[in-house]
Each structure stands twice: as structure tokens, then as C-alpha cells.
Design an enzyme around this catalytic site. Structure first.
Site, short mmCIF file in Angstrom:
data_model
loop_
_atom_site.label_atom_id
_atom_site.label_comp_id
_atom_site.label_asym_id
_atom_site.label_seq_id
_atom_site.Cartn_x
_atom_site.Cartn_y
_atom_site.Cartn_z
CG ASN A 60 -9.40 0.51 -3.49
OD1 ASN A 60 -9.38 0.69 -2.27
ND2 ASN A 60 -8.93 -0.58 -4.06
CE LYS A 97 -5.32 -0.27 -4.69
NZ LYS A 97 -4.40 -0.91 -5.61
CG HIS A 106 -8.69 -5.06 -4.88
ND1 HIS A 106 -7.35 -5.31 -4.90
CD2 HIS A 106 -8.88 -3.91 -5.60
CE1 HIS A 106 -6.75 -4.35 -5.61
NE2 HIS A 106 -7.65 -3.49 -6.04
CD GLU A 133 -4.05 -4.11 -3.88
OE1 GLU A 133 -4.71 -3.55 -2.98
OE2 GLU A 133 -3.61 -3.50 -4.87
CD GLU A 143 -9.30 -3.17 -9.99
OE1 GLU A 143 -9.13 -1.95 -10.05
OE2 GLU A 143 -9.09 -3.83 -8.96
N GLY A 177 -1.38 -0.65 -10.08
CA GLY A 177 -0.27 0.00 -9.38
C GLY A 177 1.06 -0.07 -10.13
CB SER A 215 -2.17 2.07 -14.31
OG SER A 215 -1.32 1.33 -13.44
P1 PGA Z 1 -4.25 1.58 -9.42
O1 PGA Z 1 -5.15 0.58 -8.55
O2 PGA Z 1 -5.18 2.59 -10.04
O3 PGA Z 1 -3.29 2.20 -8.45
O4 PGA Z 1 -3.57 0.75 -10.47
C1 PGA Z 1 -6.40 0.12 -9.01
C2 PGA Z 1 -7.02 -0.82 -8.01
O5 PGA Z 1 -6.31 -1.61 -7.38
O6 PGA Z 1 -8.25 -0.80 -7.82
#
Ligand code: PGA
Length: 254
Positions: free
Chosen positions: A9, A11, A98, A100, A170, A176, A216
Site C-alpha cells: 500500500n 498510500k 484502512h 487512516e 492492522e 507506521g 510495520s
Molecule cells: P506500515 O503501514 O507498514 O508503514 O506500518 C501499514 C499499512 O498502513 O497498511
């Protein structure tokens, strides 16, 4: 047997030129280096989908997904992108819910359930995201939160439809942040999600559903996570922005 899927992803990152370069590198590396059975998905911003779809057309190890979709079929919804548009640009998957989107765009379960329906109607597989915040975990509410997200977003589906869905667990505190859930923490939740599916549908159907871990994921922790019984792949953010780290995560899946 359930599919193993590693999804990158991006983003809101990468210009078209940068994205095309990244995908070419990933595609070449996977052709040369990966003999396993996992499917790798590229999930770039909408605006790159069509170009990337042409770039990966000759590589069966790579598929394409979008980061979001509208719950509406078409019409006067300025700035939105429909599932039929995604399909016409070569997508097979779409991320729905997601964290976010849930946090910054107020996407709630009832709305996400409509997006899941829209995706399935267009023959796209939803990657339905769920996960608890740090406060919810500290207050020991994570099982309750996950049950609500899964039941309200997915449990209106029938036994055939649910098998088209990929679930991504997640934990919000791991996205992140560099903090990965331990393999034991992730496996505990994946087994819990599978038990919810078994109770609602059947144990056999629950065994068929891919449950990805996200938060992560890196080359250093991927192999250990993928060795767990109920972890069927990953939804990768930061580490998907570089070809070497993304390919190493794919290679960690046998
Ligand atoms: P990340 O993001 O691997 O940077 O933690 C995962 C995600 O938001 O799908």
C-alpha cells in the site's frame, strides 16, 4: 487452500515516474528471485493504476489493487472513484476501511459495509481492514472492537460472498510506528477473527479466508509472522516503497 497475499500500500506516495520505476524493479526481481506461491499486489494511488496495470500485465506474480472506492455506483460525487472505474483500470482488489480512512475521513462500519457490497458487485475482492487503537488495547477492549468492525462491515454477506473477502488485521498502534505486534499477539487476533468467521459461516469457510497482518512489516520480521498458523500474508506500507524491502517481504512467504 487459502491464498497467501502480500500487498504493498503506497498510500499518498510516488509520482508516476517514480512509481513506474519501482514497479519495474519489483517485477524483474520477482521474476528472477521468487519461486513461491504468494501473490504480490501493488496498491498505488488511483491516478497510477492504469499505467501500472499495463506494466505488470505479463507478470502473473503481480496483481493490482486500489486504496479506496466509492460506495456509489456512479453519478454526481465529485472527487470520488467508482468500483467500475477501478475494474476498468485493471484492479482485482480494493482496500476498504484502512485505519487512516476510518480516522481522518470518518469512515464508519455501516458505510464500509456499502463499499464492500459495491466492490463485490463489480467482482473486486475487498481487503477489509480492522484493528484496535493503543487505548483500546490498553483498556483490554481489542476483541470487542474487532468483533464490531468485522460483524458490522462483513456479516451481512452470504457464504459465497465472504469467501471473496480478504481481511487485514492492522493494529493502529503498529502502523507506521516501527512497532510491530509480536507474532504471538498477531496470531492471537488472527485466530480470534477466524473463530468469528467459523461461528458465523462455518469452520470450513473460515479456513478459506485470507487474513493478512499489517503494521510495520519489514524484511526482518516477515518470516516469523508468516510462520504463524493464521497469518496468510501482509499489508505493507513503508517497506513497500522500496523494491528490495518489498521483494524481501514477498520472499519471506514460501
Ligand atoms: P506500515 O503501514 O507498514 O508503514 O506500518 C501499514 C499499512 O498502513 O497498511
Amino acid at each position: 487452500m487459502r491464498k497467501k497475499i502480500i500487498a504493498g500500500n503506497w498510500k499518498m506516495n510516488k509520482s508516476l515516474e517514480e512509481g513506474m520505476g519501482l514497479v519495474s524493479e519489483i517485477s524483474n526481481m520477482l521474476k528472477d528471485e521468487y519461486k513461491g506461491s504468494a501473490q504480490a499486489l501493488i496498491i498505488p494511488p488511483f491516478i497510477h493504476l492504469n499505467a501500472i496495470s499495463k506494466l505488470i500485465a505479463d507478470n502473473p506474480k503481480l496483481g493490482l489493487g486500489a486504496q479506496n472506492c466509492s460506495n456509489h455506483k456512479s453519478g454526481a460525487y465529485t472527487g470520488e472513484v467508482s468500483v467500475d472505474m477501478l475494474k476498468s483500470c485493471g484492479c482485482s482488489y480494493v482496500i476498504i476501511g484502512h485505519s487512516e480512512r476510518r480516522e481522518y475521513f470518518n469512515e464508519h462500519n455501516a458505510w464500509l459495509a456499502q463499499k464492500v457490497d459495491a466492490a463485490l458487485a463489480a467482482n473486486l475482492s475487498p481487503i477489509y481492514c480492522c484493528g484496535e487503537t493503543l487505548t483500546e488495547r490498553e483498556e483490554n477492549k481489542h476483541f470487542e472492537v474487532l468483533e464490531k468492525q468485522i460483524s458490522e462491515g462483513l456479516f451481512h454477506l452470504d457464504k459465497i460472498q465472504i469467501q471473496q473477502v480478504v481481511i487485514a488485521y492492522e493494529p493502529v498502534w503498529a502502523i507506521g510506528t516501527g512497532k510491530t505486534a509480536s507474532t504471538a499477539q498477531a496470531q492471537e487476533i488472527h485466530a480470534f477473527i477466524r473463530s468469528l468467521l467459523a461461528n458465523k459461516y462455518s469452520p470450513e469457510i473460515a479456513q478459506e479466508i485470507t487474513i493478512q497482518y499489517g503494521g510495520s512489516v519489514k524484511p526482518e520480521n516477515a518470516a516469523e509472522l508468516f510462520a504463524a498458523a493464521d497469518i496468510d500474508g501482509a499489508l505493507v506500507g513503508g517497506a513497500a516503497l522500496q523494491s528490495r524491502s518489498f521483494v524481501e517481504i514477498v520472499k519471506a512467504m514460501a
